[in-house]
Design a protein around this motif. Structure first.
Motif, PDB file in Angstrom:
ATOM      1  N   ARG A 180       1.997   1.543  -2.872  1.00 23.60           N
ATOM      2  CA  ARG A 180       1.201   2.415  -2.008  1.00 23.60           C
ATOM      3  C   ARG A 180       0.319   3.386  -2.800  1.00 23.60           C
ATOM      4  NH1 ARG A 180      -1.101   1.964   2.669  1.00 23.60           N
ATOM      5  NH2 ARG A 180       0.768   0.873   3.417  1.00 23.60           N
ATOM      6  N   THR A 181       0.789   3.885  -3.947  1.00 25.67           N
ATOM      7  CA  THR A 181       0.006   4.866  -4.706  1.00 25.67           C
ATOM      8  C   THR A 181      -0.918   4.220  -5.737  1.00 25.67           C
ATOM      9  OG1 THR A 181       1.642   5.172  -6.474  1.00 25.67           O
ATOM     10  CG2 THR A 181       1.895   6.521  -4.475  1.00 25.67           C
ATOM     11  N   GLY A 182      -0.944   2.885  -5.783  1.00 25.37           N
ATOM     12  CA  GLY A 182      -1.747   2.192  -6.781  1.00 25.37           C
ATOM     13  C   GLY A 182      -0.935   1.687  -7.948  1.00 25.37           C
ATOM     14  N   ARG A 211      -6.750  -4.999  -5.034  1.00 26.05           N
ATOM     15  CA  ARG A 211      -6.982  -4.754  -3.612  1.00 26.05           C
ATOM     16  C   ARG A 211      -6.847  -3.268  -3.295  1.00 26.05           C
ATOM     17  NH1 ARG A 211      -9.510  -4.502  -0.541  1.00 26.05           N
ATOM     18  NH2 ARG A 211      -9.337  -4.610   1.710  1.00 26.05           N
ATOM     19  N   ILE A 212      -5.805  -2.637  -3.812  1.00 29.29           N
ATOM     20  CA  ILE A 212      -5.577  -1.225  -3.534  1.00 29.29           C
ATOM     21  C   ILE A 212      -6.635  -0.360  -4.215  1.00 29.29           C
ATOM     22  CG2 ILE A 212      -3.977   0.701  -3.916  1.00 29.29           C
ATOM     23  CD1 ILE A 212      -1.711  -1.315  -3.407  1.00 29.29           C
ATOM     24  N   GLU A 213      -7.056  -0.748  -5.409  1.00 22.87           N
ATOM     25  CA  GLU A 213      -8.134  -0.021  -6.081  1.00 22.87           C
ATOM     26  C   GLU A 213      -9.415  -0.085  -5.260  1.00 22.87           C
ATOM     27  OE1 GLU A 213     -10.571   0.004 -10.347  1.00 22.87           O
ATOM     28  OE2 GLU A 213      -8.871  -1.362 -10.033  1.00 22.87           O
ATOM     29  N   GLY A 231      -4.524   5.668  -4.243  1.00 17.56           N
ATOM     30  CA  GLY A 231      -4.088   4.324  -3.895  1.00 17.56           C
ATOM     31  C   GLY A 231      -4.532   3.974  -2.488  1.00 17.56           C
ATOM     32  N   ALA A 232      -3.593   3.512  -1.684  1.00 11.81           N
ATOM     33  CA  ALA A 232      -3.900   3.126  -0.307  1.00 11.81           C
ATOM     34  C   ALA A 232      -3.512   4.210   0.682  1.00 11.81           C
ATOM     35  CB  ALA A 232      -3.190   1.820   0.031  1.00 11.81           C
ATOM     36  N   ILE A 233      -3.710   5.470   0.275  1.00  4.98           N
ATOM     37  CA  ILE A 233      -3.450   6.636   1.121  1.00  4.98           C
ATOM     38  C   ILE A 233      -4.715   7.491   1.156  1.00  4.98           C
ATOM     39  CG2 ILE A 233      -1.936   8.607   1.591  1.00  4.98           C
ATOM     40  CD1 ILE A 233      -0.041   7.448  -0.581  1.00  4.98           C
ATOM     41  N   ALA A 234      -5.150   7.858   2.341  1.00  6.69           N
ATOM     42  CA  ALA A 234      -6.286   8.779   2.473  1.00  6.69           C
ATOM     43  C   ALA A 234      -5.893   9.900   3.429  1.00  6.69           C
ATOM     44  CB  ALA A 234      -7.523   8.052   2.990  1.00  6.69           C
ATOM     45  N   VAL A 235      -6.276  11.124   3.074  1.00  4.99           N
ATOM     46  CA  VAL A 235      -5.892  12.307   3.847  1.00  4.99           C
ATOM     47  C   VAL A 235      -7.118  13.165   4.111  1.00  4.99           C
ATOM     48  CG1 VAL A 235      -4.411  14.351   3.946  1.00  4.99           C
ATOM     49  CG2 VAL A 235      -3.649  12.320   2.691  1.00  4.99           C
ATOM     50  N   VAL A 236      -7.286  13.569   5.354  1.00  3.79           N
ATOM     51  CA  VAL A 236      -8.260  14.601   5.710  1.00  3.79           C
ATOM     52  C   VAL A 236      -7.451  15.806   6.159  1.00  3.79           C
ATOM     53  CG1 VAL A 236     -10.187  15.252   7.188  1.00  3.79           C
ATOM     54  CG2 VAL A 236      -9.955  12.868   6.420  1.00  3.79           C
ATOM     55  N   GLU A 237      -7.509  16.864   5.372  1.00 12.23           N
ATOM     56  CA  GLU A 237      -6.754  18.078   5.677  1.00 12.23           C
ATOM     57  C   GLU A 237      -7.690  19.103   6.291  1.00 12.23           C
ATOM     58  OE1 GLU A 237      -3.942  21.479   3.510  1.00 12.23           O
ATOM     59  OE2 GLU A 237      -4.772  19.806   2.344  1.00 12.23           O
ATOM     60  N   LEU A 238      -7.314  19.605   7.470  1.00 13.71           N
ATOM     61  CA  LEU A 238      -8.102  20.636   8.140  1.00 13.71           C
ATOM     62  C   LEU A 238      -7.613  22.018   7.734  1.00 13.71           C
ATOM     63  CD1 LEU A 238      -8.149  19.091  11.734  1.00 13.71           C
ATOM     64  CD2 LEU A 238      -9.721  18.631   9.833  1.00 13.71           C
ATOM     65  N   PHE A 239      -8.448  23.026   7.914  1.00 15.99           N
ATOM     66  CA  PHE A 239      -8.009  24.389   7.626  1.00 15.99           C
ATOM     67  C   PHE A 239      -6.915  24.825   8.594  1.00 15.99           C
ATOM     68  CE2 PHE A 239     -12.049  24.656   5.321  1.00 15.99           C
ATOM     69  CZ  PHE A 239     -11.620  25.303   4.170  1.00 15.99           C
ATOM     70  N   PRO A 289      -2.395  -1.392   6.096  1.00 12.97           N
ATOM     71  CA  PRO A 289      -1.784  -2.544   5.419  1.00 12.97           C
ATOM     72  C   PRO A 289      -2.673  -3.019   4.274  1.00 12.97           C
ATOM     73  CG  PRO A 289      -1.714  -2.821   7.810  1.00 12.97           C
ATOM     74  CD  PRO A 289      -2.584  -1.629   7.541  1.00 12.97           C
ATOM     75  N   PHE A 290      -2.062  -3.541   3.227  1.00 16.66           N
ATOM     76  CA  PHE A 290      -2.823  -3.971   2.058  1.00 16.66           C
ATOM     77  C   PHE A 290      -3.726  -5.169   2.355  1.00 16.66           C
ATOM     78  CE2 PHE A 290       0.932  -2.455  -0.814  1.00 16.66           C
ATOM     79  CZ  PHE A 290       0.656  -1.137  -0.467  1.00 16.66           C
ATOM     80  N   ILE A 291      -3.459  -5.884   3.432  1.00 16.38           N
ATOM     81  CA  ILE A 291      -4.236  -7.093   3.745  1.00 16.38           C
ATOM     82  C   ILE A 291      -5.515  -6.780   4.507  1.00 16.38           C
ATOM     83  CG2 ILE A 291      -2.160  -8.523   3.801  1.00 16.38           C
ATOM     84  CD1 ILE A 291      -2.542  -8.493   6.946  1.00 16.38           C
ATOM     85  N   ILE A 292      -5.770  -5.520   4.786  1.00 15.53           N
ATOM     86  CA  ILE A 292      -6.914  -5.167   5.629  1.00 15.53           C
ATOM     87  C   ILE A 292      -8.223  -5.609   4.979  1.00 15.53           C
ATOM     88  CG2 ILE A 292      -7.247  -2.851   4.657  1.00 15.53           C
ATOM     89  CD1 ILE A 292      -7.695  -1.910   7.611  1.00 15.53           C
ATOM     90  N   GLU A 293      -9.138  -6.086   5.789  1.00 10.49           N
ATOM     91  CA  GLU A 293     -10.455  -6.490   5.316  1.00 10.49           C
ATOM     92  C   GLU A 293     -11.363  -5.253   5.197  1.00 10.49           C
ATOM     93  OE1 GLU A 293     -11.481  -9.388   4.313  1.00 10.49           O
ATOM     94  OE2 GLU A 293      -9.607 -10.468   4.804  1.00 10.49           O
ATOM     95  N   PRO A 294     -12.333  -5.284   4.276  1.00  8.04           N
ATOM     96  CA  PRO A 294     -13.237  -4.133   4.123  1.00  8.04           C
ATOM     97  C   PRO A 294     -13.916  -3.722   5.425  1.00  8.04           C
ATOM     98  CG  PRO A 294     -13.505  -5.635   2.282  1.00  8.04           C
ATOM     99  CD  PRO A 294     -12.573  -6.314   3.246  1.00  8.04           C
TER     100      PRO A 294
END
Length: 422
Positions: free
Chosen positions: A251-253, A329-331, A357-365, A398-403
């Motif tokens: 998950r983290t690459g 893929r994760i990169e 890696g395959a984690i994205a976060v949007v943090e609000l104030f 999921p790691f199999i996701i298409e672009p």
């Protein structure tokens, strides 16, 4: 599907039955998609809470379960053994650091943490260190919902403050403030260094989530922190436990998050993606020091320990991952999410956008004015399933996701986040 019965009688995670949270009825799942009862489909941007790294209804994993079901679905692990457990144990020791040498199979991530804590405690007690009664851990950490696990979760901002009077008291330090890509500052370790020096003689183990703090705030921190912690634990002869329930299996690459720092814990907890999301199973790995240091029986034995179905599908899932080009893929996913969510940076209500890696976060104030139920309804209407919490909107597809599917997620989130009132 009787959703009315569900809302009246079935508890869902972190909800109550007096004011039940609305639910979406899922009829089936395929690939990265959940097909809802009303006929619509949504991309599961959560991998069912980190688990379904290969997506849903994967033929290889289906076959592993079906073949094992034809032999036996379960047999007690007390006094008996079986091929799926042996082969999975071999595979886990093969893909983790060579110093990790023994495996305990448990039911779930929370139970894995319980086992790790008991394992560390029994080791200390059998070395005559009976004065050791506490663990050191991070604020904003999350390790599960059972009592031992709750006791090392954040006692203030975590989900378990209502039970504080029932929990053993441990030592909490501030979560690491050194970002994953930040230049290392020695003072980031000052509090940990001071606390360990003062309390090492009473400390059973240090336990935390390496590199990524999950449910406690999606904090990504410096690998250098892990290196320094490992050195100090060795200096003071204190065991080190890594909870990789969420971060394990790519998950983290890295295959395991501890690899970012090239350090290894004494005890390692694995779960979630272990079975590719098919069944509940966890594993606790330890080194020879711990394994041989426990000379009497280790008193833990779940009824469904090393369940053959779960072990069989876990082995198939690991092999499926390793045989794929998962690193590239994760990169690629990381670069795409960084680029496509980048336009949110600088918005007045967006504090940070970060990807690892395959984690994205949007943090609000703040989440004070955010209606997350409405947010989920809006994203679902656009064909995306997410589950924000606190002031975090995060995805781990999921790691199999298409672009193109990943773009649909990021564009949907971008559109809806831009018009948030908070």
């Amino acid at each position: 599907m009787d959703v009315e019965f569900d809302q009246k009688h079935l508890w869902h995670p972190y909800t109550n039955l007096n004011q039940p949270t609305p639910v979406q009825a899922v009829d089936r799942a395929e690939g990265v998609y959940l097909y809802l009862q009303d006929g619509t489909r949504v991309i599961d941007a959560m991998s069912s809470w980190w688990c379904c790294i290969h997506g849903y209804n994967h033929p290889v994993l289906n076959q592993a379960v079906t073949e094992q079901l034809g032999k036996m679905s379960h047999v007690m692990f007390g006094g008996l053994t079986h091929r799926p457990a042996i082969e999975l144990g071999k595979k886990l020791l093969e893909i983790t650091d060579e110093s990790l040498d023994a495996v305990f199979f448990a039911d779930s991530g929370s139970v894995a943490v319980e086992v790790a804590m008991k394992m560390a405690a029994q080791y200390c007690f059998e070395q005559g260190e009976t004065e050791k009664k506490q663990f050191i851990t991070f604020a904003k950490g999350y390790h599960g919902d059972t009592f031992g696990a709750m006791s090392v979760c954040d006692p203030v901002t975590g989900m378990h403050h209502k039970f504080n009077k029932l929990l053993n008291k441990h030592i909490f330090i501030d979560s690491p403030q050194c970002g994953f890509n930040d230049a290392w500052q020695d003072q980031c370790l000052d509090e940990f260094k001071c606390v360990l020096k003062q309390h090492h003689d009473k400390t059973i183990a240090v336990i935390f989530e390496p590199i990524v703090q999950g449910a406690g705030g999606m904090n990504f921190y410096s690998p250098e922190y892990l290196k320094e912690v490992r050195h100090l634990c060795d200096q003071y002869d204190v065991l080190l436990i890594f909870d990789e329930i969420a971060t394990g299996f790519g998950r983290t690459g890295k295959l395991f998050a501890y690899e970012h720092a090239a350090v290894v814990p004494d005890i390692l907890c694995l779960g979630k993606a272990l079975t590719g999301g098919y069944m509940t199973l966890s594993a606790v790995l330890c080194n020879q020091k711990v394994a041989k240091g426990i000379s009497t029986n280790f008193m833990h034995g779940p009824t469904f320990m090393a369940n053959p179905l779960a072990c069989a599908v876990a082995l198939a899932s690991i092999n499926l991952l390793l045989e794929s080009n998962w690193q590239a893929r994760i990169e690629s996913m990381a670069k795409q999410m960084t680029s496509e969510l980048g336009e949110l940076i600088g918005l007045p209500h967006v504090k940070d956008v970060r990807v690892l890696g395959a984690i994205a976060v949007v943090e609000l104030f703040s989440d004070n004015n955010c209606d997350w139920q409405a947010f989920q309804s809006q994203t679902a209407a656009e064909g995306v399933w997410v589950r924000p919490f606190m002031n975090m909107i995060y995805i781990m597809p999921p790691f199999i996701i298409e672009p193109s599917e990943l773009t649909h997620i990021t564009k949907t989130l971008t559109k809806i986040i831009k018009r948030l009132p908070c």
